[in-house]
Enzyme design. Structure first.
Site, PDB file in Angstrom:
ATOM      1  N   TYR A  28       0.605  -1.174  -0.027  1.00 51.53           N
ATOM      2  CA  TYR A  28      -0.158  -0.142  -0.131  1.00 51.53           C
ATOM      3  C   TYR A  28       0.992   1.212   0.236  1.00 51.53           C
ATOM      4  CZ  TYR A  28      -3.887   3.118   1.355  1.00 51.53           C
ATOM      5  OH  TYR A  28      -4.556   4.213   1.400  1.00 51.53           O
ATOM      6  N   LYS A  73      -1.008   4.797  23.038  1.00 54.06           N
ATOM      7  CA  LYS A  73      -0.574   6.139  23.095  1.00 54.06           C
ATOM      8  C   LYS A  73      -0.287   6.727  21.414  1.00 54.06           C
ATOM      9  CE  LYS A  73       0.601   6.483  27.799  1.00 54.06           C
ATOM     10  NZ  LYS A  73       1.361   5.561  28.667  1.00 54.06           N
ATOM     11  N   THR A 130      -0.724   8.223  18.225  1.00 53.19           N
ATOM     12  CA  THR A 130      -1.579   9.335  17.639  1.00 53.19           C
ATOM     13  C   THR A 130      -2.072   9.228  16.248  1.00 53.19           C
ATOM     14  OG1 THR A 130      -0.146  10.823  17.092  1.00 53.19           O
ATOM     15  CG2 THR A 130      -0.673  10.861  19.475  1.00 53.19           C
TER      16      THR A 130
HETATM   17  N1  LIG Z   1     -10.474   6.746   4.112  1.00 55.84           N
HETATM   18  C1  LIG Z   1      -8.928   6.869   4.610  1.00 55.84           C
HETATM   19  O1  LIG Z   1      -8.978   7.445   5.751  1.00 55.84           O
HETATM   20  C2  LIG Z   1      -8.036   7.361   3.414  1.00 55.84           C
HETATM   21  C3  LIG Z   1      -6.777   7.807   3.891  1.00 55.84           C
HETATM   22  C4  LIG Z   1      -5.989   7.812   3.045  1.00 55.84           C
HETATM   23  C5  LIG Z   1      -6.078   7.811   1.673  1.00 55.84           C
HETATM   24  N2  LIG Z   1      -7.351   7.141   1.319  1.00 55.84           N
HETATM   25  C6  LIG Z   1      -7.440   6.747  -0.150  1.00 55.84           C
HETATM   26  O2  LIG Z   1      -8.667   7.098  -0.659  1.00 55.84           O
HETATM   27  C7  LIG Z   1      -9.135   6.258  -1.670  1.00 55.84           C
HETATM   28  C8  LIG Z   1     -10.746   5.670  -1.075  1.00 55.84           C
HETATM   29  O3  LIG Z   1     -10.611   5.212   0.096  1.00 55.84           O
HETATM   30  P1  LIG Z   1     -11.880   4.596   0.947  1.00 55.84           P
HETATM   31  O4  LIG Z   1     -11.434   4.945   2.345  1.00 55.84           O
HETATM   32  O5  LIG Z   1     -13.179   5.034   0.288  1.00 55.84           O
HETATM   33  O6  LIG Z   1     -11.678   3.129   0.747  1.00 55.84           O
HETATM   34  P2  LIG Z   1     -12.834   2.011   0.259  1.00 55.84           P
HETATM   35  O7  LIG Z   1     -12.099   0.719   0.246  1.00 55.84           O
HETATM   36  O8  LIG Z   1     -14.119   2.373   0.775  1.00 55.84           O
HETATM   37  O9  LIG Z   1     -12.901   2.391  -1.400  1.00 55.84           O
HETATM   38  C9  LIG Z   1     -12.094   1.968  -2.327  1.00 55.84           C
HETATM   39  C10 LIG Z   1     -12.933   1.675  -3.619  1.00 55.84           C
HETATM   40  O10 LIG Z   1     -11.912   1.117  -4.548  1.00 55.84           O
HETATM   41  C11 LIG Z   1     -12.474   0.139  -5.141  1.00 55.84           C
HETATM   42  N3  LIG Z   1     -11.600  -0.602  -5.879  1.00 55.84           N
HETATM   43  C12 LIG Z   1     -10.521  -1.205  -5.224  1.00 55.84           C
HETATM   44  N4  LIG Z   1      -9.677  -1.703  -5.968  1.00 55.84           N
HETATM   45  C13 LIG Z   1     -10.216  -1.861  -7.324  1.00 55.84           C
HETATM   46  C14 LIG Z   1      -9.801  -1.910  -8.608  1.00 55.84           C
HETATM   47  N5  LIG Z   1      -8.552  -2.890  -8.848  1.00 55.84           N
HETATM   48  N6  LIG Z   1     -10.397  -1.724  -9.519  1.00 55.84           N
HETATM   49  C15 LIG Z   1     -11.558  -0.904  -9.378  1.00 55.84           C
HETATM   50  N7  LIG Z   1     -11.978  -0.516  -8.102  1.00 55.84           N
HETATM   51  C16 LIG Z   1     -11.487  -0.876  -7.219  1.00 55.84           C
HETATM   52  C17 LIG Z   1     -13.323  -0.588  -3.965  1.00 55.84           C
HETATM   53  O11 LIG Z   1     -14.262  -1.587  -4.295  1.00 55.84           O
HETATM   54  C18 LIG Z   1     -14.010   0.627  -3.217  1.00 55.84           C
HETATM   55  O12 LIG Z   1     -15.306   1.051  -3.813  1.00 55.84           O
HETATM   56  C19 LIG Z   1      -8.229   4.985  -1.542  1.00 55.84           C
HETATM   57  O13 LIG Z   1      -7.190   5.424  -2.703  1.00 55.84           O
HETATM   58  C20 LIG Z   1      -7.502   5.222  -0.249  1.00 55.84           C
HETATM   59  O14 LIG Z   1      -6.266   4.799  -0.595  1.00 55.84           O
HETATM   60  C21 LIG Z   1      -8.226   6.731   2.013  1.00 55.84           C
END
Ligand SMILES: NC(=O)c1ccc[n+]([C@@H]2O[C@H](COP(=O)([O-])OP(=O)(O)OC[C@H]3O[C@@H](n4cnc5c(N)ncnc54)[C@H](O)[C@@H]3O)[C@@H](O)[C@H]2O)c1
Length: 462
Positions: free
Chosen positions: A277, A340, A342
């Protein structure tokens, strides 16, 4: 030649309306015009006097000029290409095959097509919420937690939205309320495979975001980040779309700098269990920047910090969803390590606002998008107790590998350049997601994915 009766009749009628023979052109000037000619010339003179009076002629000419201007504007590349361009949104093999066929067939038209697309790019700076022409937007991962909220906002703004999602961690239920909306489409598609869609903007979110999910199939995770991102960048280049990558605070690894500013390069383990990741997202950023520098692509990079809100996967190992689900089910809140470490917690509407501001603005980034309010895991557990169940017990478990000790965004850059900062505090945001979790857990609509049997991640994450 005059043997035909009809021709003869025509000849006769034409001679009856002609001037008297021998007159010719000169004769008609001097000869007294017949009664009908006199009255028509009087009418013409009256008409001329009317038109010349009260500057009517001037106003008519002005009106015609204005009408021509409007007509020319409507014929500009932006409107013509958006209305006449084919829509390659068919999810079926037939649709895709047709799209690919079109792509090969029209190869020689590409430069001018792309030029047109590029030139019609709004020069950013359309204030959010202002009425303007709808765009065609792809949201990869749009059936997921963050993506579905973004889709809500884009549709509400008047854009047409195509969600591309393989539904690995996303759910149709997250976007079901848009079914029947002609401005909305859902394509079940894996971004690791190419796809051709004609759009103006691409929000690239597709990637499992929680440790439980991304560790489930690490090779697939890094493929999604690398090959999937390459495919979407290629698409953006092909159609001249603006591209926004949702990167992550995980690119800072276990940071040696606190809080983390964008200039910090991070402290990431390249061979650990989270590397699929972390390193995947770092590579995705590299790819985006190389397309930007090398191919002139308009890219935007957001580094997202922990975000929470309704529609998060239940039991996905992310700390907020873990605690909320556990408190609702009357289970102990599991704290990993000493509790602890954060994290900062951002409510999803703040993130969506930041993503849209970034997309519409003029700056490439990367930009940290997160809430700088810093909480230890134990403090978070206390907020959950206060919100849901003051009697919820806390249970300590050993921590997992590579769990960062501290995470807090420095959002100065986003504040200065995007005019963005989060507005929703943890105390306000948490109750907003509790009702959604309560509904899903107790109505048996609980979303259990194939991976929920996997050991839950640390008190982290993402
Ligand atoms: N939510 C957070 O706290 C957070 C933090 C940092 C980064 N992000 C980034 O934001 C984005 C969305 O995160 P989220 O929390 O909504 O996650 P999530 O898992 O809810 O959503 C990810 C979506 O991508 C789809 N997906 C995964 N692999 C795929 C593929 N190969 N082809 C097509 N679709 C695919 C999944 O089905 C899902 O709908 C991600 O890229 C994640 O890395 C999120």
């Amino acid at each position: 030649m005059m043997s035909s009766p009809s021709m003869a009749a025509a000849a006769g009628s034409s001679s009856s309306s002609s001037p008297p023979s021998g007159g010719g052109a000169a004769g008609s000037l001097s000869a007294k015009p017949p009664q009908s000619t006199r009255s028509s010339s009087k009418a013409a003179a009256r008409l001329l006097r009317y038109v010349a009076g009260e500057q009517r002629l001037l106003f008519s000419l002005l009106g015609m000029a204005l009408a021509s201007l409007v007509f020319l504007l409507l014929q500009s590349p932006s409107s013509s290409s958006s209305s006449s361009a084919p829509s390659w949104t068919a999810s079926s093999a037939v649709g895709l095959a047709a799209a690919v066929h079109h792509h090969q067939h029209d190869h020689h038209h590409r430069p001018s097509f792309e030029q047109g697309r590029r030139s019609r790019h709004y020069s950013g700076r359309v204030p959010l919420g202002l009425k303007r022409r709808g765009l065609r937007v792809v949201v990869t991962g749009g059936a997921g937690f963050v993506g579905s909220h973004l889709v809500d906002r884009l549709l509400a703004r008047g854009d047409s939205v195509i969600v591309v999602d393989n539904l690995f961690t996303g759910r149709k239920a997250n976007v079901l309320h848009h079914a029947g909306n002609p401005a909305f489409e859902l394509i079940r598609h894996d971004v690791v495979e190419p796809i051709l869609l004609e759009v103006d903007q691409i929000y690239h979110l597709a990637c499992p975001a929680s440790p439980v999910h991304y560790k489930h199939n690490p090779v697939k995770t890094i493929k999604t980040n690398v090959v999937g991102t390459l495919n979407m960048l290629g698409l953006a280049k092909r159609v001249g779309a603006r591209f926004l990558l949702t990167s992550t605070s995980e690119v800072y690894g276990d940071p040696l700098q606190h809080p983390q500013a964008e200039a910090y390069w991070g402290n990431v383990n390249p061979i650990g269990v989270r590397s699929c990741y972390d390193e995947g997202k770092r590579t995705a950023e590299t790819l985006a920047m190389d397309y930007h520098r090398g191919a002139g692509l308009e890219v935007r990079i957001a580094r997202i910090f922990n975000t929470y809100g309704p529609r998060m996967c239940i039991d996905d190992g992310r700390v907020v969803s873990n605690f909320v689900a556990q408190a609702l089910r009357k289970e102990p809140l599991t704290v990993y390590g000493d509790g602890k470490q954060t994290r900062s917690f951002q409510y999803v509407s703040d993130l969506v606002e930041g993503l849209m501001k970034l997309m519409e603005g003029e700056h490439v980034g990367p930009f940290n998008l997160g809430n700088p309010g810093e909480f230890t895991m134990l403090e978070l557990a206390k907020v959950v107790q206060d919100t849901i169940d003051p009697n919820a017990r806390i249970e300590f478990r050993p921590n997992t590998a590579d769990d960062p000790h501290k995470r807090k965004p420095d959002i100065t850059r986003a504040k200065d350049l995007l005019g963005w900062e989060p507005k929703v505090s943890l105390h306000k945001g948490l109750p907003l997601m509790v009702q959604d979790f309560r509904d899903r857990i107790f109505s048996n609509g609980d979303h259990t994915t194939a991976t929920t049997t996997t050991k839950q991640g640390a008190g982290d994450s993402n």
